[in-house]
Design an enzyme around this catalytic site. Structure first.
Site, PDB file in Angstrom:
ATOM      1  N   ARG A  44      79.813 126.630   6.302  1.00  0.00           N
ATOM      2  CA  ARG A  44      79.406 125.261   5.965  1.00  0.00           C
ATOM      3  C   ARG A  44      80.543 124.256   6.205  1.00  0.00           C
ATOM      4  O   ARG A  44      80.300 123.114   6.609  1.00  0.00           O
ATOM      5  CB  ARG A  44      78.944 125.215   4.500  1.00  0.00           C
ATOM      6  CG  ARG A  44      78.458 123.833   4.024  1.00  0.00           C
ATOM      7  CD  ARG A  44      77.966 123.926   2.580  1.00  0.00           C
ATOM      8  NE  ARG A  44      77.749 122.610   1.976  1.00  0.00           N
ATOM      9  CZ  ARG A  44      76.613 121.939   2.010  1.00  0.00           C
ATOM     10  NH1 ARG A  44      75.577 122.450   2.640  1.00  0.00           N
ATOM     11  NH2 ARG A  44      76.504 120.752   1.442  1.00  0.00           N
ATOM     12  N   VAL A  95      75.324 115.987   5.097  1.00  0.00           N
ATOM     13  CA  VAL A  95      75.033 117.419   5.000  1.00  0.00           C
ATOM     14  C   VAL A  95      74.382 117.597   3.633  1.00  0.00           C
ATOM     15  O   VAL A  95      75.008 117.340   2.606  1.00  0.00           O
ATOM     16  CB  VAL A  95      76.316 118.263   5.111  1.00  0.00           C
ATOM     17  CG1 VAL A  95      75.969 119.746   5.015  1.00  0.00           C
ATOM     18  CG2 VAL A  95      77.048 117.972   6.414  1.00  0.00           C
ATOM     19  N   SER A  96      73.126 117.999   3.631  1.00  0.00           N
ATOM     20  CA  SER A  96      72.361 118.036   2.381  1.00  0.00           C
ATOM     21  C   SER A  96      72.974 119.000   1.373  1.00  0.00           C
ATOM     22  O   SER A  96      73.709 119.927   1.725  1.00  0.00           O
ATOM     23  CB  SER A  96      70.916 118.444   2.662  1.00  0.00           C
ATOM     24  OG  SER A  96      70.283 117.507   3.501  1.00  0.00           O
ATOM     25  N   ALA A  97      72.658 118.782   0.116  1.00  0.00           N
ATOM     26  CA  ALA A  97      73.126 119.673  -0.939  1.00  0.00           C
ATOM     27  C   ALA A  97      72.593 121.082  -0.685  1.00  0.00           C
ATOM     28  O   ALA A  97      71.418 121.253  -0.347  1.00  0.00           O
ATOM     29  CB  ALA A  97      72.660 119.171  -2.301  1.00  0.00           C
TER      30      ALA A  97
END
Length: 416
Positions: free
Chosen positions: A42, A74-76
């Site tokens: 990530r 960048v989404s949770a």
């Protein structure tokens, strides 16, 4: 040990810890999704963030507009895990992601494997260039990265077994449905009366039917699919009422509402402080005409209003009065739902809201939640199922609740 090696080792530790947390919290259920989270680096998709920030359960902002509003991120990870569980990707599938960033596309690529195909599209050239660079650096060169308006899907690589939308959408354009393979699904954060739910839809003849719906929040869709809420400001800029569709017939009637005495009505319905109540919000949105969301500017807050939260709480407007969902403590672990209201008819409006809280508690609390369907926008009323209808540009969304008594009865003596 070199600095690069130390960073890599720390990233591996943080990635493993994040996966452990998501599994422990029940957000990751399948072994395949767990493996993907343990594999995809990530931090390579969030180079502007420190390692700890990249692997935290929070978004990483990657672009803001001129006023400073987030337009790409960048989404949770917890939201990404939830939506991937909803979508249920399998090896060999062809998938489309609308709203790019790179990381989620990499997770999808892990899930569909070498025999599958993932296409990710975004309307923003900066976002696309960044996603392509990050995917290449992380080793996911097989992902198709396309500059396009997500409203049109991506016909070049269709049909798709799974279509996942990672931007808040107000509508469901025809291209998404047309580009689905037989048995394909759409997972989309759909906004309904200001409330967003991640819904997985399956096709049923000429319409879509929900298979699951989860509460979530996303950066809003850009391009042809953009739809702005309207904001009615009260007391300068301190308090705002947000309308997603219907607008008050005469909004000027509310100008003096806050000069009246606040009226309170309490429902007798209690909830544990950590207990979710997202079905209550959606119930109120479908049960009350004039539904909207109240928001309070934290920098200007005088305490005049006290909604459940200051960002967005259910509210209702009727002529020159408005009411909103409120809470008051019962004990250290429990609070009671109620309503605060202002305006000439505050007492009646507050009681109407409190009564709908009681209806939810009796008929729908703990139940399966509503069935959500989407029909083509030109579908006549007589061909729609019973339920609350929201007419959008491309579809008519119908929210249908189970009959009274089909929910799970709430026992107030049970530990919340």
């Amino acid at each position: 040990m070199t600095e690069v090696t130390a960073d890599s080792t720390r990233a591996d530790e943080l990635r493993g810890r994040l996966a452990d947390e998501l599994v422990a919290e029940g957000l990751i259920v399948s072994k395949q999704i767990e493996a993907a989270f343990r594999t995809v680096p990530r931090h390579l998709f969030a180079p502007e963030a420190a390692l700890e920030e990249a692997y935290a359960q929070d978004i990483v902002v990657t672009k803001r507009d001129e006023p400073g509003i987030t337009i790409s991120s960048v989404s949770a990870p917890q939201i990404q895990a939830m939506m991937l569980e909803q979508a249920a990707l399998h090896p060999g599938m062809r998938c489309l992601e609308i709203g790019s960033g790179g990381y989620n596309a990499a997770l999808m690529a892990e899930l569909v494997g070498e025999d599958g195909e993932v296409t990710t599209v975004d309307i923003d050239l900066d976002v696309i260039d960044r996603a392509r660079l990050c995917l290449t650096e992380a080793g996911y060169t097989r992902v198709n990265v396309v500059l396009a308006d997500g409203e049109d899907g991506c016909a070049e690589h269709a049909p798709y077994d799974r279509l996942i939308v990672t931007a808040g959408s107000w509508d469901i354009p025809p291209a998404w449905v047309h580009q689905l393979a037989d048995g394909g699904t759409i997972t989309v954060p759909l906004r309904m009366r200001g409330l967003t739910r991640s819904i997985t839809f399956v096709r049923a003849g000429d319409h879509l039917v929900s298979r699951s719906a989860k509460i979530c929040g996303f950066v809003k869709m850009q391009g042809a699919g953009a739809h702005a809420e309207r904001l009615l400001l009260l007391r300068g800029k301190e308090i705002g009422l947000r309308f997603d569709d219907a607008w008050p017939v005469d909004a000027d009637l509310l100008k003096g509402a806050l000069d009246t005495t606040r009226v309170e009505a309490w429902s007798g319905v209690t909830v544990g402080r950590m207990e979710p109540f997202d079905t209550l919000q959606l119930w109120l949105a479908t049960a009350l005409e004039g539904f909207c969301l109240i928001t309070v500017d934290g920098t200007l807050d005088t305490g005049l209003v006290a909604p459940v939260n200051r960002i967005a709480s259910p509210a209702v407007v009727d002529a020159g009065s408005f009411a909103y969902l409120a809470l008051r403590p019962v004990d250290e672990a429990t609070v009671e739902f109620g309503a605060h209201a202002f305006g000439p008819d505050a007492a009646a409006l507050a009681e109407a809201l409190a009564q709908q809280i009681r209806v939810w508690d009796h008929d729908h609390r703990g139940g399966p939640g509503p069935r959500i369907a989407a029909y083509p926008a030109d579908t006549p009323d007589e061909q729609l199922p019973d339920g609350f209808v929201i007419t959008k540009r491309h579809v008519r969304v119908i929210i249908s609740w189970p009959a009274a008594g089909q929910g799970v009865p709430h026992n107030p003596t049970e530990k919340e």
